[in-house]
Design a protein around this motif. Structure first.
Motif, PDB file in Angstrom:
ATOM      1  N   ILE A   4      82.934   4.064  26.272  1.00 43.43           N
ATOM      2  CA  ILE A   4      81.788   3.167  26.290  1.00 43.43           C
ATOM      3  C   ILE A   4      82.100   1.894  25.525  1.00 43.43           C
ATOM      4  O   ILE A   4      81.801   0.780  25.966  1.00 43.43           O
ATOM      5  CB  ILE A   4      80.546   3.858  25.689  1.00 43.43           C
ATOM      6  CG1 ILE A   4      80.098   5.011  26.584  1.00 43.43           C
ATOM      7  CG2 ILE A   4      79.399   2.863  25.512  1.00 43.43           C
ATOM      8  CD1 ILE A   4      78.959   5.826  26.024  1.00 43.43           C
ATOM      9  N   LYS A   5      82.726   2.028  24.343  1.00 41.88           N
ATOM     10  CA  LYS A   5      83.026   0.861  23.514  1.00 41.88           C
ATOM     11  C   LYS A   5      83.982  -0.089  24.212  1.00 41.88           C
ATOM     12  O   LYS A   5      83.976  -1.285  23.943  1.00 41.88           O
ATOM     13  CB  LYS A   5      83.614   1.317  22.169  1.00 41.88           C
ATOM     14  CG  LYS A   5      82.566   1.936  21.242  1.00 41.88           C
ATOM     15  CD  LYS A   5      83.157   2.256  19.895  1.00 41.88           C
ATOM     16  CE  LYS A   5      82.081   2.792  18.949  1.00 41.88           C
ATOM     17  NZ  LYS A   5      82.624   3.119  17.621  1.00 41.88           N
ATOM     18  N   ASN A   6      84.824   0.427  25.088  1.00 36.04           N
ATOM     19  CA  ASN A   6      85.814  -0.403  25.767  1.00 36.04           C
ATOM     20  C   ASN A   6      85.360  -0.857  27.148  1.00 36.04           C
ATOM     21  O   ASN A   6      86.124  -1.475  27.873  1.00 36.04           O
ATOM     22  CB  ASN A   6      87.139   0.373  25.891  1.00 36.04           C
ATOM     23  CG  ASN A   6      87.772   0.618  24.537  1.00 36.04           C
ATOM     24  OD1 ASN A   6      87.691  -0.216  23.648  1.00 36.04           O
ATOM     25  ND2 ASN A   6      88.402   1.778  24.371  1.00 36.04           N
ATOM     26  N   THR A   7      84.129  -0.561  27.510  1.00 31.48           N
ATOM     27  CA  THR A   7      83.595  -0.920  28.811  1.00 31.48           C
ATOM     28  C   THR A   7      82.447  -1.909  28.644  1.00 31.48           C
ATOM     29  O   THR A   7      81.616  -1.762  27.760  1.00 31.48           O
ATOM     30  CB  THR A   7      83.066   0.346  29.549  1.00 31.48           C
ATOM     31  OG1 THR A   7      84.126   1.283  29.647  1.00 31.48           O
ATOM     32  CG2 THR A   7      82.561  -0.013  30.931  1.00 31.48           C
ATOM     33  N   LYS A   8      82.414  -2.923  29.487  1.00 30.77           N
ATOM     34  CA  LYS A   8      81.321  -3.895  29.451  1.00 30.77           C
ATOM     35  C   LYS A   8      80.030  -3.200  29.849  1.00 30.77           C
ATOM     36  O   LYS A   8      79.953  -2.552  30.891  1.00 30.77           O
ATOM     37  CB  LYS A   8      81.619  -5.049  30.417  1.00 30.77           C
ATOM     38  CG  LYS A   8      80.491  -6.057  30.556  1.00 30.77           C
ATOM     39  CD  LYS A   8      80.257  -6.828  29.285  1.00 30.77           C
ATOM     40  CE  LYS A   8      79.192  -7.905  29.490  1.00 30.77           C
ATOM     41  NZ  LYS A   8      78.896  -8.632  28.244  1.00 30.77           N
ATOM     42  N   VAL A   9      78.999  -3.326  28.989  1.00 34.14           N
ATOM     43  CA  VAL A   9      77.727  -2.702  29.302  1.00 34.14           C
ATOM     44  C   VAL A   9      76.678  -3.792  29.542  1.00 34.14           C
ATOM     45  O   VAL A   9      76.774  -4.892  29.001  1.00 34.14           O
ATOM     46  CB  VAL A   9      77.251  -1.774  28.161  1.00 34.14           C
ATOM     47  CG1 VAL A   9      78.205  -0.614  28.006  1.00 34.14           C
ATOM     48  CG2 VAL A   9      77.131  -2.533  26.842  1.00 34.14           C
ATOM     49  N   SER A  72      70.552   0.933  28.570  1.00 32.55           N
ATOM     50  CA  SER A  72      71.637   0.635  29.491  1.00 32.55           C
ATOM     51  C   SER A  72      71.068   0.372  30.881  1.00 32.55           C
ATOM     52  O   SER A  72      70.302   1.189  31.406  1.00 32.55           O
ATOM     53  CB  SER A  72      72.610   1.806  29.538  1.00 32.55           C
ATOM     54  OG  SER A  72      73.485   1.688  30.644  1.00 32.55           O
ATOM     55  N   TYR A 145      77.398   2.356  21.143  1.00 34.92           N
ATOM     56  CA  TYR A 145      77.168   1.024  21.699  1.00 34.92           C
ATOM     57  C   TYR A 145      77.331  -0.094  20.678  1.00 34.92           C
ATOM     58  O   TYR A 145      76.994  -1.242  20.961  1.00 34.92           O
ATOM     59  CB  TYR A 145      75.763   0.965  22.312  1.00 34.92           C
ATOM     60  CG  TYR A 145      75.620   1.855  23.523  1.00 34.92           C
ATOM     61  CD1 TYR A 145      76.199   1.505  24.737  1.00 34.92           C
ATOM     62  CD2 TYR A 145      74.928   3.059  23.447  1.00 34.92           C
ATOM     63  CE1 TYR A 145      76.081   2.319  25.846  1.00 34.92           C
ATOM     64  CE2 TYR A 145      74.804   3.888  24.555  1.00 34.92           C
ATOM     65  CZ  TYR A 145      75.385   3.509  25.750  1.00 34.92           C
ATOM     66  OH  TYR A 145      75.277   4.321  26.841  1.00 34.92           O
ATOM     67  N   ARG A 146      77.837   0.218  19.500  1.00 36.05           N
ATOM     68  CA  ARG A 146      78.033  -0.826  18.496  1.00 36.05           C
ATOM     69  C   ARG A 146      79.163  -1.757  18.918  1.00 36.05           C
ATOM     70  O   ARG A 146      80.150  -1.332  19.516  1.00 36.05           O
ATOM     71  CB  ARG A 146      78.312  -0.185  17.127  1.00 36.05           C
ATOM     72  CG  ARG A 146      77.072   0.500  16.584  1.00 36.05           C
ATOM     73  CD  ARG A 146      77.321   1.354  15.351  1.00 36.05           C
ATOM     74  NE  ARG A 146      76.118   2.133  15.049  1.00 36.05           N
ATOM     75  CZ  ARG A 146      76.071   3.125  14.173  1.00 36.05           C
ATOM     76  NH1 ARG A 146      77.151   3.459  13.501  1.00 36.05           N
ATOM     77  NH2 ARG A 146      74.937   3.767  13.956  1.00 36.05           N
ATOM     78  N   GLN A 148      78.708  -4.161  21.115  1.00 36.34           N
ATOM     79  CA  GLN A 148      78.500  -4.509  22.514  1.00 36.34           C
ATOM     80  C   GLN A 148      77.431  -5.590  22.696  1.00 36.34           C
ATOM     81  O   GLN A 148      77.029  -5.871  23.827  1.00 36.34           O
ATOM     82  CB  GLN A 148      78.094  -3.261  23.308  1.00 36.34           C
ATOM     83  CG  GLN A 148      79.151  -2.181  23.357  1.00 36.34           C
ATOM     84  CD  GLN A 148      80.272  -2.515  24.329  1.00 36.34           C
ATOM     85  OE1 GLN A 148      80.084  -3.285  25.263  1.00 36.34           O
ATOM     86  NE2 GLN A 148      81.449  -1.967  24.098  1.00 36.34           N
TER      87      GLN A 148
END
Length: 224
Positions: A4-9, A72, A145-146, A148
């Protein structure tokens, strides 16, 4: 979590409704109650009555009806929240009350500290032309999600509502180093700073032995 941290949200900011309150409270208990520097330094979650009091405190803030949550856009999962309340010079809008309960000394330590900061600051005394303030009382982002942009989105939406409602200032208490750094990026001005090592009890002991980099409690404001 690392995925999640490495994916654009994609973030959607929505008002917190009655239907959302349990989800928000569950998230606060999982993340904020453990990670917030004052709570963490006292191991507040180990004291059941203090947890109950903190839950009630958060529930009271939500009654103000000006809080937001980040979700999200893809999954609808809650990513974080800004629990906001109103400060009013003429007390037309009731402030969050802090009740002392002998069964929850850890919670009381935190409330006593926050009360001291409020007295020191005297925000309405400092700003005689300000009558109504939106206070961002708790800003929390779920761990996954920190980093982001969730905090930024929550602050922007809160500012948008404050302007819409005609408030003259946004006020943020920053117990966390990271929260202080975040609001500074949005041109908030620091009006109060207190080193945790300078806050002691009657016996001369430091009350909050916070972990680095959380060395100062700061209050920031943004004039609107």
């Amino acid at each position: 979590m690392d995925e999640i941290k490495n994916t654009k949200v994609f973030i959607t900011i929505v008002p917190i409704t009655d239907n959302d309150k349990q989800v928000v409270m569950d998230s606060l208990k999982q993340y904020f109650f453990h990670d917030e520097p004052l709570c963490a330094s006292l191991a507040l979650t180990e004291e059941k009555e203090s947890v109950i009091q903190l839950e009630n405190f958060c529930a009271d803030i939500l009654q103000s009806g000006v809080s937001f949550m980040a979700v999200s856009a893809e999954t609808g999962e809650m990513m974080g929240a800004s629990l906001n309340t109103i400060l009013c010079r003429d007390n037309e809008i009731k402030k969050i009350s802090n009740e002392n309960n002998d069964k929850c000394p850890k919670y009381n330590h935190i409330m006593d500290f926050l009360d001291k900061a409020e007295r020191d600051i005297d925000v309405f005394g400092q700003y005689p032309n300000i009558d109504r303030i939106m206070e961002l009382k708790i800003i929390t982002v779920n761990e996954a999600y920190r980093g982001q942009g969730v905090c930024k989105a929550l602050i922007n939406k809160s500012k948008e509502l404050a302007l819409e409602l005609g408030y003259q200032m946004i006020y943020v208490e920053c117990s966390s180093h990271f929260t202080a750094k975040a609001v500074e990026r949005f041109d908030f001005q620091c009006i109060y700073s207190l080193s945790y090592t300078d806050y002691m009890n009657k016996q001369g002991d430091i009350v909050f032995k916070t972990q680095s980099p959380h060395e100062y409690f700061k209050v920031h404001v943004l004039l609107l």
